[in-house]
Design a protein around this motif. Structure first.
Motif, PDB file in Angstrom:
ATOM      1  N   GLY A   1      -9.600   3.347  -2.570  1.00 34.27           N
ATOM      2  CA  GLY A   1      -8.156   2.600  -3.156  1.00 34.27           C
ATOM      3  C   GLY A   1      -7.754   3.879  -3.719  1.00 34.27           C
ATOM      4  N   GLY A   2      -8.225   5.504  -3.698  1.00 31.82           N
ATOM      5  CA  GLY A   2      -7.063   6.101  -4.724  1.00 31.82           C
ATOM      6  C   GLY A   2      -6.076   6.617  -4.073  1.00 31.82           C
ATOM      7  N   GLN A   3      -5.482   6.850  -2.390  1.00 30.07           N
ATOM      8  CA  GLN A   3      -4.783   6.631  -2.189  1.00 30.07           C
ATOM      9  C   GLN A   3      -3.165   5.740  -2.495  1.00 30.07           C
ATOM     10  N   TYR A   4      -4.011   4.839  -3.124  1.00 30.42           N
ATOM     11  CA  TYR A   4      -2.664   3.744  -3.258  1.00 30.42           C
ATOM     12  C   TYR A   4      -2.334   3.816  -4.658  1.00 30.42           C
ATOM     13  N   MET A   5      -3.170   4.090  -5.787  1.00 30.24           N
ATOM     14  CA  MET A   5      -1.773   4.390  -7.201  1.00 30.24           C
ATOM     15  C   MET A   5      -0.335   4.948  -6.225  1.00 30.24           C
ATOM     16  N   LEU A   6      -0.502   5.943  -6.334  1.00 29.69           N
ATOM     17  CA  LEU A   6       1.368   6.448  -6.324  1.00 29.69           C
ATOM     18  C   LEU A   6       1.428   6.007  -4.907  1.00 29.69           C
ATOM     19  N   SER A   7       1.201   5.649  -3.778  1.00 29.09           N
ATOM     20  CA  SER A   7       1.569   5.109  -2.898  1.00 29.09           C
ATOM     21  C   SER A   7       2.522   3.817  -2.958  1.00 29.09           C
ATOM     22  N   SER A   8       1.665   2.754  -4.232  1.00 31.23           N
ATOM     23  CA  SER A   8       2.197   1.462  -4.669  1.00 31.23           C
ATOM     24  C   SER A   8       3.803   1.412  -5.284  1.00 31.23           C
ATOM     25  N   ILE A   9       3.294   2.602  -6.068  1.00 29.98           N
ATOM     26  CA  ILE A   9       4.596   3.502  -7.156  1.00 29.98           C
ATOM     27  C   ILE A   9       6.327   3.330  -6.180  1.00 29.98           C
ATOM     28  N   ILE A  10       5.520   3.786  -5.240  1.00 27.82           N
ATOM     29  CA  ILE A  10       7.044   4.978  -4.340  1.00 27.82           C
ATOM     30  C   ILE A  10       7.604   3.805  -3.493  1.00 27.82           C
ATOM     31  N   ALA A  11       6.455   2.707  -2.918  1.00 30.62           N
ATOM     32  CA  ALA A  11       7.273   1.550  -1.708  1.00 30.62           C
ATOM     33  C   ALA A  11       7.580   0.878  -3.226  1.00 30.62           C
ATOM     34  N   VAL A  12       7.404   0.523  -4.314  1.00 27.77           N
ATOM     35  CA  VAL A  12       8.274  -0.596  -4.772  1.00 27.77           C
ATOM     36  C   VAL A  12      10.209   0.155  -5.443  1.00 27.77           C
TER      37      VAL A  12
END
Lengths: 497, 315
Positions: free
Chosen positions: B240-251
């Motif tokens: 799940g590591g990659q999802y921290m930043l990318s979820s914020i950016i998607a928002v």
């Protein structure tokens, strides 16, 4: 010859014209009052002079020579110093550093702490005696009371050798003694030949210290006259425009036949309150008077469950407790603060979303039914004649007065038994104030029990059936009937408990 | 929907289409149905995580959930071990995942509301705790396999030629729109995001509402963890590591500012698509990893600059 003139000043923000034709001539040694309703353009005119707003048209002359003011720094270099309504202080710096923030004394590139203290001491000297015993130049500004902060802001405006001072609502948080100290300093500066621009919503203050008054309405200067040649009612009429100028400063209302007892408070004590007791009847407007910050707001906030309290509370004959705002709302309390930006408007959200939360909470709703609620929202907005561009427009698109109307509307969707008004008309133009007080009276006539705190004595006197006068967290006197006069109120306010 | 929230959606949506066309021109086949389907699945995985992130950010007061990656990894690990490659274990695995997500979300929420720990610190700390737990639980050995039903759900065409996960994502999209637009809870999220003290005075249970946001974020991450397990077949370290930043950016790409109080999930869905298409395009162009990251980062900054300009000045 005027020191500074501004002619045909024009400023537009997109389609909104903030200033259509602003005129003003400042003479040395004169205190020039600018009066106008909110959004009339008076603040814009001042901001142009202070360099924080660039005009789109007009001519500014300083000592007969045309100038342009390119920014705040340029304005200061020209000798203009402004006091901002929204405080411009840094909370985490000391009082002394804040006072001299625009020009900190330095030695070899480092701030010279000794010099800072010495110079701040000098600048603040006129206010030293009225700032309170707990005041110190080394205190962090964030730890000061609002009135002390306002004094610091004033001292900051005076620091540095400006020739033109602009004060926009400078006395809102000050008590009588502090205001007088400030006025004395203004007189001294006038005697030295300074020009002072003064914006105020307090008529009494204006007549107390003003030399000349310019009235602005809808972005246009409508009159400019020595104060000795005008009257309160005339100024109001000029600000309001076409409407007939009924006197704002009406006589106190005739004492109504009190309804049944609604709220009984006995021995209420909290962080700021000392043994406060009173009864409030349905259909009554009970005013809270006295100097600023003597516990009036604290009482209202405590009754809304915002501050822990000791004492006995009885509502409709039954004992109650108020541990949280939600409990208070369920008990039928409503609270409206004058601090719309922090405690009122859910900023950036729609008018609709600002009206319905209390109703949704009281009805324990799960879904927001726009169709049914919209009719109700329109109904309560219409009660107050709120001027808005559709209930889905953001609340921030409204003027201060209309924002406050939206916030008041919240409490009109369902029955509110006790309405707590914490300086509800702060910063609102006179015409809207009149409308709001008419509404408050009509709510009382329908059986609501109302506690009203106002920072303006004239408002309090004109709209309260009784007045509790506060001093240092305690009620020192209750004024009723013909005792509700300015003299009595002032005398009581200075009376220690 | 006001213009202010709609505009980023238009920009992001337009960019998705433009990037697809550009990709097809540079590398024919980039916009083929199979490729679009594959990118959509990857976007759905990110989109589900971003749903929770979106809620937390909307709630304002520096709301952010940095622990999503940890919850995803733990959820995938727990699910893989509970089902262990068997369809019969799917339901218990789902329940276990949701419980894991809810518990860590609740801890985040309580830390932020009751203990008043800044969300950045609280959720970052939680991420550390989760990573530690993962090391202990795994003991260094990858374990757990996805049930066939779960793998099919994520990658095989099911209803109307689309895999179940895309239907799930669409369902979440509808549910989020309903939650934010039609429920009292949704309105309270915007209220605490816009002005918490005022919301409190207007009868909003601010702490309960905020806590719920973190719980929901945990649950969404856990569901995403389950789906990611289905996508990859087995749970590997730090999935799940990659999802921290990318979820914020998607928002943020979707038009919800980090300050909260306005925005919505429709934009976030487009934001997730945009992010995935951009990554896909950079991969297709076979640019080296370092170059890819530089282009990716610069593109984001330029895009956000664009948004900042569009918000307009209040007069």
């Amino acid at each position: 010859m005027p020191q500074l003139t501004m002619t045909d000043m024009y400023k537009a923000y997109g389609a909104t014209v903030a200033l259509k034709s602003g005129q003003i001539a400042l003479h040395p040694g004169e205190l020039h009052v600018i009066m106008g309703a909110n959004g009339s353009g008076k603040s814009t005119l001042c901001k142009i002079l202070a360099g924080s707003v660039k005009p789109d048209g007009g001519r500014i002359e300083l000592n007969g020579k045309e100038i342009t003011i390119s920014g705040p720094k340029a304005a200061r270099d020209l000798g203009v110093s402004i006091f901002y309504q929204e405080l411009s202080l840094s909370k985490n710096r000391s009082v002394a550093e804040n006072i001299l923030a625009r020009d900190l004394p330095c030695r070899a590139g480092f701030v010279d702490r000794k010099a800072v203290l010495a110079r701040a001491e000098k600048v603040f000297a006129p206010f030293r005696d009225v700032a309170g015993d707990d005041f110190d130049l080394k205190t962090r500004v964030g730890d000061l009371r609002p009135d002390q902060r306002q004094l610091v802001e004033i001292a900051k405006t005076f620091a540095g050798g400006a020739r033109i001072f602009i004060f926009d609502e400078p006395t809102s948080a000050l008590d009588r003694a502090q205001t007088e100290a400030f006025f004395r300093e203004l007189d001294r500066r006038k005697a030295e030949g300074a020009s002072i621009v003064f914006i105020s919503h307090r008529m009494e203050e204006v007549f107390e210290i003003g030399d000349r008054v310019t009235v602005i309405r809808d972005g246009e200067t409508v009159s400019s006259a020595p104060l000795a040649e005008t009257t309160r009612d005339r100024i109001v009429a000029e600000m309001v425009g076409g409407e007939t100028g009924a006197s704002v400063f009406a006589d106190p209302p005739a004492a109504p036949v009190p309804g049944p007892e609604k709220l009984r408070v006995q021995g209420l004590t909290s962080r700021r309150l000392r043994d406060v007791s009173f009864t409030l009847h349905a259909g009554e407007v009970l005013g809270l008077g006295g100097l600023h910050g003597q516990g009036q707001s604290d009482l209202l906030r405590a009754l809304f469950g915002l501050e822990p309290l000791d004492g006995t509370l009885t509502l409709d004959g039954a004992p109650i407790t108020l541990p949280s705002p939600r409990r208070a709302i369920r008990q039928g309390f409503g609270y409206i603060s004058g601090d719309r930006q922090s405690d009122g408007a859910i900023s950036g959200r729609s008018i609709f979303e600002n009206v319905v939360p209390i109703h949704l909470f009281k009805t324990r709703a799960f879904f927001v039914n726009h169709a049914t609620l919209s009719a109700e929202v329109d109904r309560v907005l219409a009660i107050l004649a709120t001027r808005h561009g559709g209930r889905m427009a953001p609340i921030s698109s409204l003027s201060g007065g209309n924002q406050q109307k939206v916030i008041i509307s919240r409490w009109l969707m369902d029955e509110t038994g006790v309405l707590l008004l914490d300086d509800p008309t702060k910063g609102i133009d006179l015409a809207t104030k009149l409308e709001l007080f008419a509404l408050i009276r009509s709510l009382a006539d329908k059986g609501m029990a109302i506690l009203l705190y106002s920072s303006e004595d004239a408002e309090l006197l004109a709209n309260s059936d009784r007045i509790l006068v506060f001093n240092n967290g305690a009620v020192v006197q209750e004024l009723q009937g013909n005792d509700r006069t300015r003299t009595q109120l002032t005398r009581a306010a200075f009376e220690a408990a | 929907m006001s213009m202010a929230t709609f505009r980023p959606i238009l920009i992001a949506g337009g960019l998705v289409v433009a990037l697809m066309i550009a990709g097809e021109l540079v590398s024919p086949g980039f916009a083929s149905p199979e490729q679009i389907l594959r990118l959509s699945i990857v976007a759905a995985l990110l989109g589900i995580v971003a749903a929770g992130q979106n809620l937390v950010i909307l709630g304002g007061r520096e709301g952010i959930d940095l622990s999503v990656g940890g919850v995803i990894s733990l959820s995938a690990l727990v699910a893989g071990n509970v089902m262990n490659g068997l369809d019969a274990g799917l339901l218990p695995a789902i329940l276990a995942c949701v419980a894991v997500g809810a518990i860590f979300g609740l801890l985040n929420g309580l830390g932020v509301t009751l203990l008043r720990i800044p969300p950045l610190v609280m959720t970052l700390g939680m991420l550390g705790v989760l990573q530690g737990l993962l090391v202990v639980a795994r003991n260094g050995i990858p374990s757990g396999r996805a049930a066939p039903m779960l793998s099919d759900f994520v990658s095989q065409p099911q209803w109307l030629g689309l895999p179940g996960i895309l239907w799930l994502w669409a369902l979440i999209g509808l549910a989020m729109a309903g939650l934010l637009g039609r429920t009292v809870f949704g309105q309270r999220i915007f209220a605490i995001g816009a002005n918490e003290p005022a919301a409190r005075l207007a009868g909003v249970p601010t702490r309960l509402t905020r806590t719920m946001l973190y719980v929901l974020s945990g649950v969404f991450s856990a569901i995403a963890g389950l789906c990611i397990l289905g996508y990859s077949g087995s749970s590997f370290a730090n999935v799940g590591g990659q999802y921290m930043l990318s979820s914020i950016i998607a928002v943020v790409l979707g038009g919800t500012p980090l300050s909260g109080g306005r925005g919505g999930y429709t934009g976030t869905m487009i934001g997730a698509l945009l992010l995935v298409v951009l990554q896909g395009l950079l991969t297709t162009l076979s640019i080296e990893e370092s170059g890819r990251q530089i282009i990716f980062g610069s593109a984001l900054i330029v895009l956000l600059l664009f948004y900042g300009r569009s918000s307009g000045m209040r007069v």
